[in-house]
Design an enzyme around this catalytic site. Sequence first.
Site, PDB file in Angstrom:
ATOM      1  N   CYS A  11       0.847  -1.194   0.000  1.00  0.00           N
ATOM      2  CA  CYS A  11       0.000   0.000   0.000  1.00  0.00           C
ATOM      3  C   CYS A  11       0.892   1.258   0.000  1.00  0.00           C
ATOM      4  CB  CYS A  11      -0.919   0.003   1.210  1.00  0.00           C
ATOM      5  SG  CYS A  11      -0.068   0.398   2.738  1.00  0.00           S
ATOM      6  N   CYS A  14       3.148   1.661   3.042  1.00  0.00           N
ATOM      7  CA  CYS A  14       4.296   0.742   3.051  1.00  0.00           C
ATOM      8  C   CYS A  14       5.405   1.311   2.169  1.00  0.00           C
ATOM      9  CB  CYS A  14       3.890  -0.634   2.542  1.00  0.00           C
ATOM     10  SG  CYS A  14       2.533  -1.384   3.443  1.00  0.00           S
TER      11      CYS A  14
END
Lengths: 77, 133
Positions: A11, A14
């Site tokens: 995502c 991250c």
Amino acid sequence: MKKIQILGTGCPKCKLLMANVEAAVKALGTEATIEKVEKIQDIMKFAVMTTPALVVDGQVKSAGKVLSADDIKKMLA
Amino acid sequence: MTKAKQNAAQKQVTCACETAPKLIFPCSGSSDVGELADRAARMLTKTGAGRMYCLAGIGGRVSGIMESTKSAAKILVIDGCPHDCAGNTLRQAGFNKFEHLRLCDIGMAKGRSEVCDVSIQKVVEKGRAILEG
């Protein structure tokens, strides 16, 4: 040499943590390997409930938050 | 890993892009009230009210469990008896901010509480109210 792992399925948060880790390592001049762990079964081996998570030399240092490059520098120094 | 197991594993881990999880730590003691705490925590997890997590991992200072607990939106501790083992385990690990449900405070005495659906449901309802409050 430090082994740094970023746990997360890919995502934006991250990816931001990954970028902050890279910036911190570069700023410190620390010798480190940086690895992204994206497979859920591999993430679960660290017993975390939330991602992104930051692992340094096998120890989970944070979970569920995006540390800034400065925070990571303090952690690695 | 089968597809079903992968899906189950996916549900265990929450991305921080989502809401931080509400974690549940039952004492899971060997007595009747310990079993009630454990089974209620599992039921609360199944119904999505929160997520049961490993109290032993707190005692063992497992880094992944410690750090995930720090990022929880809410922590519910369910203790069966007045020894407060689960609550004390959390406190000794540095977690002082949590909601505490003690079964002895809701009329469930150690050694005299039947482990049945009615009792489990009573604990589940109390736990859900705390998690949603």
